[in-house]
Design a protein around this motif. Structure first.
Motif, short mmCIF file in Angstrom:
data_model
loop_
_atom_site.label_atom_id
_atom_site.label_comp_id
_atom_site.label_asym_id
_atom_site.label_seq_id
_atom_site.Cartn_x
_atom_site.Cartn_y
_atom_site.Cartn_z
N GLY A 1 0.81 -1.20 0.00
CA GLY A 1 0.00 0.00 0.00
C GLY A 1 0.86 1.26 0.00
N GLY A 2 0.32 2.36 -0.56
CA GLY A 2 1.04 3.63 -0.58
C GLY A 2 0.99 4.32 0.78
N ALA A 3 2.04 5.09 1.08
CA ALA A 3 2.06 5.88 2.32
C ALA A 3 1.39 7.23 2.06
CB ALA A 3 3.49 6.10 2.79
N TYR A 4 0.80 7.84 3.12
CA TYR A 4 0.30 9.21 2.99
C TYR A 4 0.49 9.94 4.33
CZ TYR A 4 -4.10 7.43 5.06
OH TYR A 4 -5.06 6.86 5.86
N ASP A 5 0.48 11.26 4.27
CA ASP A 5 0.75 12.08 5.46
C ASP A 5 -0.26 13.22 5.48
OD1 ASP A 5 1.74 13.51 7.57
OD2 ASP A 5 3.65 14.05 6.60
N THR A 6 -1.31 13.04 6.27
CA THR A 6 -2.37 14.06 6.34
C THR A 6 -1.92 15.30 7.11
OG1 THR A 6 -3.29 13.00 8.31
CG2 THR A 6 -4.18 12.34 6.17
N SER A 7 -0.80 15.18 7.88
CA SER A 7 -0.32 16.31 8.69
C SER A 7 0.68 17.16 7.93
CB SER A 7 0.34 15.79 9.98
OG SER A 7 -0.58 15.05 10.74
N TYR A 8 1.09 16.68 6.73
CA TYR A 8 2.09 17.39 5.95
C TYR A 8 3.30 17.75 6.82
CZ TYR A 8 -2.14 17.97 3.19
OH TYR A 8 -3.30 17.73 2.51
N SER A 9 3.81 16.71 7.50
CA SER A 9 4.84 16.92 8.52
C SER A 9 6.25 16.99 7.96
CB SER A 9 4.77 15.78 9.55
OG SER A 9 5.08 14.54 8.90
N ASP A 10 6.39 16.84 6.64
CA ASP A 10 7.71 16.82 6.01
C ASP A 10 8.58 15.68 6.53
OD1 ASP A 10 9.44 17.78 4.07
OD2 ASP A 10 10.53 19.06 5.49
N THR A 11 7.89 14.61 6.96
CA THR A 11 8.57 13.40 7.45
C THR A 11 8.54 12.33 6.36
OG1 THR A 11 7.88 13.89 9.71
CG2 THR A 11 8.60 11.63 9.25
N PHE A 12 9.65 11.58 6.18
CA PHE A 12 9.69 10.49 5.19
C PHE A 12 8.95 9.27 5.73
CE2 PHE A 12 11.40 6.61 3.41
CZ PHE A 12 11.39 6.88 2.04
N TYR A 13 7.90 8.86 4.99
CA TYR A 13 7.15 7.65 5.35
C TYR A 13 7.24 6.67 4.18
CZ TYR A 13 5.10 10.33 9.19
OH TYR A 13 4.92 11.08 10.32
N GLY A 14 7.70 5.46 4.47
CA GLY A 14 7.92 4.46 3.40
C GLY A 14 6.64 3.78 2.95
N GLY A 15 6.58 3.47 1.65
CA GLY A 15 5.47 2.69 1.12
C GLY A 15 5.60 1.23 1.50
N GLY A 16 4.49 0.51 1.49
CA GLY A 16 4.48 -0.91 1.85
C GLY A 16 5.21 -1.75 0.80
N ALA A 17 5.95 -2.76 1.27
CA ALA A 17 6.68 -3.65 0.35
C ALA A 17 5.71 -4.63 -0.30
CB ALA A 17 7.76 -4.40 1.11
N GLY A 18 6.07 -5.06 -1.51
CA GLY A 18 5.30 -6.10 -2.17
C GLY A 18 5.66 -7.47 -1.60
N HIS A 19 4.71 -8.41 -1.65
CA HIS A 19 4.95 -9.75 -1.12
C HIS A 19 5.62 -10.61 -2.20
CE1 HIS A 19 4.35 -13.60 0.87
NE2 HIS A 19 3.94 -12.94 1.96
N ASP A 20 6.48 -11.55 -1.73
CA ASP A 20 7.14 -12.47 -2.67
C ASP A 20 6.10 -13.28 -3.45
OD1 ASP A 20 9.56 -11.62 -1.73
OD2 ASP A 20 9.85 -13.33 -0.37
N GLY A 21 6.50 -13.72 -4.65
CA GLY A 21 5.68 -14.65 -5.41
C GLY A 21 5.87 -16.06 -4.88
#
Length: 568
Positions: free
Chosen positions: A541-561
């Motif tokens: 899943g994608g990351a989002y920041d509703t507080s616009y905190s200028d903090t780096f938030y990582g997106g979710g990793a994909g699962h192995d096949g």
């Protein structure tokens, strides 16, 4: 004048190479009176015959070139052998065509000749004063039907060597008969018919007399029974007996003495035969008793053997094209039971083969096909793509990331043999991106090979990518393919990831979810970091920041096949 005289043909028109300023198209009438231009109706006008000092205009060279060009064009058409088809305007202009004028018709090969002076009628019209150039000629094509292989007639002349009319057609020629030839032949035929009639009458009288004492060879013949007509009766010199001749051959018949002698011989033979039959009957009774005992013993043995036998015909339905079973044995080459029917044989699966369970592989491996195995059924899933990472202080930055896509899926089967190697390369899930802009990470491909040759591929899903405020697209689902002998059972592309922000002013269409794998488990978009995929091949899943905190938030990793393999 001679044929060799120079005809002065206009192969090039007068003024053909003149520039447009040096040649004029002469009009029918003068456009402006007194301007010195020539016309068809007036030729060179009066002012061109007055000297320039007296106020006249000299003739124009352009008009002269125009006149000569038009005249040479008309002569060139006539020299080319084309007088022109009927033109009603032309006919009216000249007061009608003269008698004897010849023009071509609209159909190629037709020509019309005027039969009157001042002729303005239309050729071919009812009552028109025109006739065909070929009027009175005999057509060589009238009535020809090409589908009957008819041929055109091309000539009719008197053959000097035979003194008869000779007809020529497309592929040859032949003489025609005169009326006198036919009349002479008719007379000769009548005389011959009279002679023939007399001969037939005489022969009829003779035949009736001869047949009055003859024996019929056809009386009672029934063709349906394949009876044959008798055509003769004579003494066979070699046998001394009467010989009957029929349609397909001949045969001797017996005298009365032959029949009585045969009857006496037959009576003696019957007595001897009766004695032999009585003796044989006694011997047969003894043999039958022995055979009955042997049959009884065999019946007892067969019943005991058949009590544990399997029927090869029980349940066979001929209408279903069932075949009789003829044998069941152990195949030494495969170690399996081999069943034989009317049209061939094949191995049956052993209990161990039939109960083989599919195996899940989550990492790359190589498998070797065991003895007695003939088919592999394999499912392959590609790795999932990652969701977008975000970092920003407002909606104008990367603050709402897109989701990664799921890997492709394929389920197929392929023929294998003992000793074959099956290679499994499992596609890894995409790791969480370390960049926010153009930081896309994609899932790996799951690849299946047979003896080193690729037979199937489930491609990994691509990651979500943040390119700009107006472009944060979800990943694209991985595809699936089979080749080199693999037969697909079912396959599908992976689910696309959800889109992130699509503009600086609105987040209403943002979803950012990870694409669900073939068995679900897509990662959910998360405030403060996207969730990783949990199902095989699922997208993060994608990351989002509703507080616009200028903090780096990582997106979710994909699962192995993964790969699921069943060899049987």
């Amino acid at each position: 004048m001679k044929n060799s005289d120079d005809l002065g043909r206009f192969d090039t028109l007068i003024g053909a190479s003149a520039s447009s300023s040096d040649i004029a198209t002469v009009p029918q009438t003068q456009a402006t009176a007194g301007d010195g231009t020539a016309s068809i109706a007036a030729g060179f006008p009066p002012e061109t015959f007055i000297s320039r000092d007296a106020g006249g205009s000299p003739p124009r060279g352009q008009d002269m070139n125009g006149f000569l060009n038009r005249i040479s064009k008309a002569i060139q058409v006539l020299q080319a052998g084309f007088p022109g088809q009927f033109d009603s305007n032309f006919a009216s202009g000249i007061g009608g065509y003269p008698m004897g004028a010849m023009i071509p018709g609209s159909a190629i090969g037709t020509f019309w000749v005027s039969t009157a002076d001042n002729n303005t009628t239309t050729p071919g019209a009812s009552g028109a004063s025109w006739q065909s150039l070929f009027a009175g000629s005999v057509s060589g094509t009238l009535g020809v039907v090409s589908t009957n292989n008819d041929q055109n007639g091309t000539g009719l002349h008197l053959n000097g060597s035979t003194s008869r009319a000779s007809f020529i057609y497309a592929s040859g020629s032949g003489d025609l008969a005169w009326y006198s030839d036919i009349a002479s032949e008719a007379s000769a035929r009548a005389t011959a018919d009279t002679s023939l009639s007399s001969a037939i009458s005489a022969e009829t009288t003779r035949a009736k007399a001869a047949e009055a004492t003859a024996v019929s060879g056809t009386l009672g013949v029934i063709e349906a029974n394949k009876d044959e007509v008798v055509t003769g009766l004579h003494i066979n010199g070699a046998t001394g007996r009467p010989s009957v001749v029929h349609t397909s051959g001949s045969a001797d018949i017996a005298w009365e003495s032959d029949v009585t002698s045969e009857a006496s011989t037959r009576a003696s033979a019957d007595t001897a035969l009766s004695n032999a039959i009585t003796s044989e009957a006694s011997a047969r009774a003894t043999a039958d008793a022995s055979l009955s005992s042997a049959i009884s013993a065999e019946t007892t043995r067969a019943k005991a053997a058949e009590a544990t036998a399997v029927s090869g015909t029980l349940g066979v339905i001929a209408a279903n094209k069932d075949e009789q079973g003829t044998g069941l044995h152990l195949d030494g080459a495969t170690g399996n039971a081999s069943f034989t029917s009317s049209s061939g044989s094949f191995d049956l699966a052993s209990y161990a083969t039939a109960t083989t369970m599919p195996t899940l592989y989550t990492s790359s491996t190589t498998l070797t096909v065991g003895s007695g195995k003939s088919i592999a059924v394999i499912q392959a899933v590609g790795g999932g793509g990652s969701g977008c990472s975000v970092k920003g202080t407002s909606i104008a930055n990367s603050t709402y990331g897109a989701g990664g896509a799921a890997g492709g899926y394929v389920n197929f089967h392929i023929a294998v043999s003992s000793g074959d190697t099956i290679g499994i390369t499992v596609g890894a899930g995409a790791s969480s991106p370390v960049n926010t802009i153009n930081g896309q990470t994609n899932g790996g491909d799951t690849i299946v090979t047979l003896n080193g040759t690729e037979v199937a591929r489930a491609s990994g899903g691509t990651g979500g990518v943040w390119n700009s405020v107006a472009s944060c697209a979800g990943g694209t689902g991985g595809g699936a393919s089979t080749q080199n002998g693999a037969t697909p059972i079912t396959y599908s592309n992976g689910t696309d990831g959800g889109d992130g922000q699509t503009g600086a002013e609105s987040i209403s269409s943002v979803t950012g979810y990870g694409g669900a794998g073939v068995w679900g488990g897509g990662g959910r978009a998360g405030n403060g970091g996207g969730n990783s995929g949990t199902g095989f091949g699922a997208g993060g899943g994608g990351a989002y920041d509703t507080s616009y905190s200028d903090t780096f938030y990582g997106g979710g990793a994909g699962h192995d096949g993964c790969a699921i393999v069943e060899i049987k």
